[in-house]
Design a protein around this motif. Structure first.
Motif, PDB file in Angstrom:
ATOM      1  N   GLU A 268     -25.974 -79.381  79.413  1.00 39.48           N
ATOM      2  CA  GLU A 268     -25.595 -79.382  80.831  1.00 39.48           C
ATOM      3  C   GLU A 268     -26.724 -78.860  81.727  1.00 39.48           C
ATOM      4  OE1 GLU A 268     -21.932 -77.332  81.416  1.00 39.48           O
ATOM      5  OE2 GLU A 268     -20.978 -78.210  79.640  1.00 39.48           O
ATOM      6  N   TRP A 269     -27.837 -79.574  81.684  1.00 42.12           N
ATOM      7  CA  TRP A 269     -29.007 -79.144  82.436  1.00 42.12           C
ATOM      8  C   TRP A 269     -28.740 -79.168  83.933  1.00 42.12           C
ATOM      9  CZ3 TRP A 269     -33.756 -77.239  80.963  1.00 42.12           C
ATOM     10  CH2 TRP A 269     -33.977 -77.177  79.582  1.00 42.12           C
ATOM     11  N   LYS A 270     -29.141 -78.103  84.576  1.00 45.47           N
ATOM     12  CA  LYS A 270     -29.032 -77.993  86.021  1.00 45.47           C
ATOM     13  C   LYS A 270     -30.387 -78.305  86.656  1.00 45.47           C
ATOM     14  CE  LYS A 270     -24.832 -76.308  85.594  1.00 45.47           C
ATOM     15  NZ  LYS A 270     -23.623 -77.064  85.993  1.00 45.47           N
ATOM     16  N   ILE A 271     -30.340 -78.821  87.886  1.00 41.63           N
ATOM     17  CA  ILE A 271     -31.593 -79.057  88.601  1.00 41.63           C
ATOM     18  C   ILE A 271     -32.194 -77.700  88.978  1.00 41.63           C
ATOM     19  CG2 ILE A 271     -30.800 -81.273  89.500  1.00 41.63           C
ATOM     20  CD1 ILE A 271     -30.316 -79.874  92.187  1.00 41.63           C
ATOM     21  N   PRO A 272     -33.494 -77.655  89.248  1.00 45.42           N
ATOM     22  CA  PRO A 272     -34.114 -76.376  89.628  1.00 45.42           C
ATOM     23  C   PRO A 272     -33.383 -75.719  90.792  1.00 45.42           C
ATOM     24  CG  PRO A 272     -35.799 -78.014  89.213  1.00 45.42           C
ATOM     25  CD  PRO A 272     -34.492 -78.741  89.152  1.00 45.42           C
ATOM     26  N   SER A 273     -33.089 -74.439  90.635  1.00 47.65           N
ATOM     27  CA  SER A 273     -32.368 -73.669  91.655  1.00 47.65           C
ATOM     28  C   SER A 273     -33.319 -72.640  92.261  1.00 47.65           C
ATOM     29  CB  SER A 273     -31.158 -72.962  91.035  1.00 47.65           C
ATOM     30  OG  SER A 273     -30.638 -71.985  91.906  1.00 47.65           O
ATOM     31  N   ILE A 274     -33.512 -72.715  93.554  1.00 45.09           N
ATOM     32  CA  ILE A 274     -34.396 -71.774  94.240  1.00 45.09           C
ATOM     33  C   ILE A 274     -33.906 -70.342  94.056  1.00 45.09           C
ATOM     34  CG2 ILE A 274     -35.362 -71.076  96.452  1.00 45.09           C
ATOM     35  CD1 ILE A 274     -36.461 -73.695  95.384  1.00 45.09           C
ATOM     36  N   ASN A 275     -32.590 -70.142  94.127  1.00 45.85           N
ATOM     37  CA  ASN A 275     -32.030 -68.798  93.998  1.00 45.85           C
ATOM     38  C   ASN A 275     -32.258 -68.211  92.608  1.00 45.85           C
ATOM     39  OD1 ASN A 275     -31.088 -68.728  96.627  1.00 45.85           O
ATOM     40  ND2 ASN A 275     -29.085 -69.583  96.100  1.00 45.85           N
ATOM     41  N   LYS A 276     -31.975 -69.043  91.557  1.00 49.59           N
ATOM     42  CA  LYS A 276     -32.141 -68.556  90.185  1.00 49.59           C
ATOM     43  C   LYS A 276     -33.611 -68.336  89.858  1.00 49.59           C
ATOM     44  CE  LYS A 276     -27.789 -68.667  88.770  1.00 49.59           C
ATOM     45  NZ  LYS A 276     -27.144 -69.114  90.006  1.00 49.59           N
ATOM     46  N   ILE A 277     -34.454 -69.282  90.249  1.00 49.24           N
ATOM     47  CA  ILE A 277     -35.897 -69.120  90.017  1.00 49.24           C
ATOM     48  C   ILE A 277     -36.405 -67.907  90.773  1.00 49.24           C
ATOM     49  CG2 ILE A 277     -38.163 -70.145  90.489  1.00 49.24           C
ATOM     50  CD1 ILE A 277     -36.955 -72.865  89.835  1.00 49.24           C
ATOM     51  N   GLY A 278     -35.851 -67.712  91.978  1.00 45.70           N
ATOM     52  CA  GLY A 278     -36.230 -66.532  92.755  1.00 45.70           C
ATOM     53  C   GLY A 278     -35.850 -65.245  92.052  1.00 45.70           C
ATOM     54  N   SER A 279     -34.686 -65.229  91.391  1.00 46.93           N
ATOM     55  CA  SER A 279     -34.251 -64.036  90.657  1.00 46.93           C
ATOM     56  C   SER A 279     -35.180 -63.736  89.492  1.00 46.93           C
ATOM     57  CB  SER A 279     -32.814 -64.230  90.139  1.00 46.93           C
ATOM     58  OG  SER A 279     -31.907 -64.389  91.211  1.00 46.93           O
ATOM     59  N   ILE A 280     -35.601 -64.812  88.807  1.00 42.55           N
ATOM     60  CA  ILE A 280     -36.515 -64.642  87.672  1.00 42.55           C
ATOM     61  C   ILE A 280     -37.871 -64.127  88.147  1.00 42.55           C
ATOM     62  CG2 ILE A 280     -37.796 -65.848  85.857  1.00 42.55           C
ATOM     63  CD1 ILE A 280     -35.380 -67.750  85.633  1.00 42.55           C
ATOM     64  N   THR A 281     -38.404 -64.768  89.184  1.00 45.69           N
ATOM     65  CA  THR A 281     -39.741 -64.398  89.649  1.00 45.69           C
ATOM     66  C   THR A 281     -39.746 -63.038  90.359  1.00 45.69           C
ATOM     67  OG1 THR A 281     -39.390 -65.715  91.660  1.00 45.69           O
ATOM     68  CG2 THR A 281     -40.549 -66.763  89.823  1.00 45.69           C
ATOM     69  N   LYS A 282     -38.615 -62.665  90.971  1.00 41.61           N
ATOM     70  CA  LYS A 282     -38.540 -61.363  91.636  1.00 41.61           C
ATOM     71  C   LYS A 282     -38.761 -60.236  90.634  1.00 41.61           C
ATOM     72  CE  LYS A 282     -35.522 -58.467  94.497  1.00 41.61           C
ATOM     73  NZ  LYS A 282     -34.177 -58.355  95.153  1.00 41.61           N
ATOM     74  N   ILE A 283     -38.239 -60.427  89.425  1.00 44.81           N
ATOM     75  CA  ILE A 283     -38.443 -59.437  88.362  1.00 44.81           C
ATOM     76  C   ILE A 283     -39.703 -59.759  87.578  1.00 44.81           C
ATOM     77  CG2 ILE A 283     -37.483 -58.481  86.230  1.00 44.81           C
ATOM     78  CD1 ILE A 283     -34.718 -59.034  87.384  1.00 44.81           C
ATOM     79  N   GLY A 284     -39.896 -61.043  87.272  1.00 47.15           N
ATOM     80  CA  GLY A 284     -41.003 -61.442  86.410  1.00 47.15           C
ATOM     81  C   GLY A 284     -42.365 -61.338  87.053  1.00 47.15           C
ATOM     82  N   PHE A 285     -42.460 -61.641  88.340  1.00 51.68           N
ATOM     83  CA  PHE A 285     -43.772 -61.627  88.993  1.00 51.68           C
ATOM     84  C   PHE A 285     -44.424 -60.245  88.963  1.00 51.68           C
ATOM     85  CE2 PHE A 285     -46.613 -61.522  92.710  1.00 51.68           C
ATOM     86  CZ  PHE A 285     -47.444 -62.590  92.392  1.00 51.68           C
ATOM     87  N   PRO A 286     -43.705 -59.169  89.348  1.00 52.27           N
ATOM     88  CA  PRO A 286     -44.325 -57.841  89.221  1.00 52.27           C
ATOM     89  C   PRO A 286     -44.694 -57.497  87.777  1.00 52.27           C
ATOM     90  CG  PRO A 286     -42.430 -57.740  90.672  1.00 52.27           C
ATOM     91  CD  PRO A 286     -42.396 -59.087  90.015  1.00 52.27           C
TER      92      PRO A 286
END
Length: 451
Positions: A229-247
């Motif tokens: 059940e693949w979902k299309i890219p989600s700005i909110n979810k990607i944002g959550s990942i990068t908010k933690i992952g980027f630092p």
């Protein structure tokens, strides 16, 4: 993972999590280890070329895959909070991020590697080896980044033994491929340093395929259905990942690039100095796998406890991790001081390089304690999802304090090339002190709010 009540239970739980991570990290590290070791036996020029290539490759790879490590505390806290249905979405969004990062790096290698290497003072033969090594390594970028997502997912579930098995299956293959492509066996041409890069790239593909099969077919991973059940890219979810992952990625990048920057600054010295420095750095990095593995375990353990609102247990796991890493640091120091000549002789037969390596090992022994403190503290902070202040501290400690100190000592005092290593010791020590202060502050704040 099960809730633990006593300190002994927590120690057993930590050992079960950390030991497989350590074995996994060692197996992954053996790829770079064998690259350096086997090219050193092939040619000193190829050893220097792989050293320069690795100095450019490692910080970029570790920094960007560090962004993907944001998945680990997210999934760990979701599992701790019993929100399993949200795991699949975050992992799939992680795949999108990983693919994009891999493509960006692949294009960057093709376009920028020549001008970058031209700016470094190197012998032509060394520069050519470094370029070919990086070209070959880039073949494995996409599977390497995608595997980083899968491994973060596996480890977040506390199943670190699975990651260990996957990596152990691939390590002997990498060694065999190195033997074939570096030395030209089984009818293949002797590629030297470029062969080491090709062998690693092919191994990355192997790791990725094996991990997909295991996650798709085996419990508890199959139950979470991350490939369905693949979902299309989600700005909110990607944002959550990068908010933690980027630092996290920037913090790791700041730490790894300080070592790479020192290696590049060493290019002002002779090929023998570059080779000796890289050998010392290579073996020191091997020892660093212990505190690094404890740090990764701390992220998982603390993340689960925080997700379940067990802040006292999270605090216990944090400092238990630091204590374990400090204990092992004394063992690392003993190994470096007692067996430095024997270790140097494993890498090369060149007596001048061996002599220089022995001297570098003395300085390497001095920053083992700082490494042992700052690594697990960082891991614990990631479990709390406290990452922004951490990466600021890393940049200040390594780049504003550590590297300038090393540069001044190397260029304006009699320490010369060893001045850079003293700078590393200063930077790591400052990092350890500031990170401990941050962890203590955060734990007091959470305890107060919980009360």
């Amino acid at each position: 993972m099960q809730e633990t009540k006593t300190l002994s239970d927590k120690m057993i739980q930590m050992i079960k999590i950390v030991i497989p991570i350590l074995i996994t990290q060692l197996a992954l590290y053996l790829m770079t280890f064998f690259d350096v070791l086997m090219t050193g036996k092939f040619s000193i020029d190829h050893l220097a070329g792989v050293s320069i290539g690795s100095s450019l490759w490692v910080p970029v790879y570790t920094g960007l895959t560090g962004i993907l490590l944001g998945i680990t505390p997210i999934v760990a806290q979701l599992m701790g909070a019993k929100k399993k249905e949200e795991v699949r979405t975050f992992v799939q969004q992680g795949f999108y991020v990983a693919t994009l990062l891999a493509i960006i790096i692949f294009v960057s290698v093709l376009l920028l590697i020549d001008p970058v290497l031209q700016r470094i003072s190197l012998e032509d033969s060394v520069r050519e080896v470094a370029k070919k090594y990086l070209y070959m390594m880039s073949i494995g970028l996409i599977p390497l980044f995608l595997y980083s997502v899968i491994r973060s997912f596996i480890d977040a579930l506390g199943k670190t033994r699975v990651s260990m098995i996957i990596t152990l299956m691939s390590a002997p293959i990498n060694f065999a491929l190195n033997y074939v492509f570096i030395y030209g066996k089984l009818g293949m041409p002797a590629l030297g340093g470029a062969g080491a890069g090709l062998a690693s790239a092919l191994t990355y593909w192997l790791i990725f395929v094996i991990s997909i099969i295991i996650v798709y077919r085996n419990k508890p991973f199959a139950e979470l259905k991350i490939f369905n059940e693949w979902k299309i890219p989600s700005i909110n979810k990607i944002g959550s990942i990068t908010k933690i992952g980027f630092p996290i990625g920037i913090s790791i990048f700041a730490e790894t690039t300080i070592f790479s920057a020192v290696t590049l600054l060493m290019s002002a010295y002779s090929t023998e100095v570059i080779s000796a420095h890289q050998i010392a750095m290579n073996f020191t990095s091997l020892l660093y796998m212990i505190p690094l593995s404890i740090a990764m375990g701390a992220t998982i353990l603390v993340g689960h406890e925080v997700g379940a609102n067990r802040y006292r247990d999270a605090k216990t796991y944090s400092w238990l991790s630091v204590a374990a890493a400090v204990l092992f640091s004394f063992i690392s120091v003993s190994i470096l001081l007692l067996f430095r000549e024997q270790i140097a002789s494993i890498y090369t037969n060149d007596q001048a390089v061996i002599t220089l390596t022995i001297q570098f090992f003395i300085f390497a022994a001095l920053f083992q304690l700082s490494d042992a403190i700052q690594a697990p503290v960082q891991g614990a902070l990631r479990g709390y999802k406290d990452v922004t202040v951490t990466f600021i501290m890393a940049i200040v400690s390594y780049w504003i304090i550590g590297l300038p100190t090393g540069y001044i000592l190397a260029n304006y005092t009699s320490f010369e090339r060893f001045g850079y290593w003293i700078g590393l010791i200063v930077g790591l020590s400052v990092g350890a002190i500031t990170l401990c202060s941050r962890l203590i502050y955060l734990q007091k704040k959470l305890t107060k709010n919980d009360a």
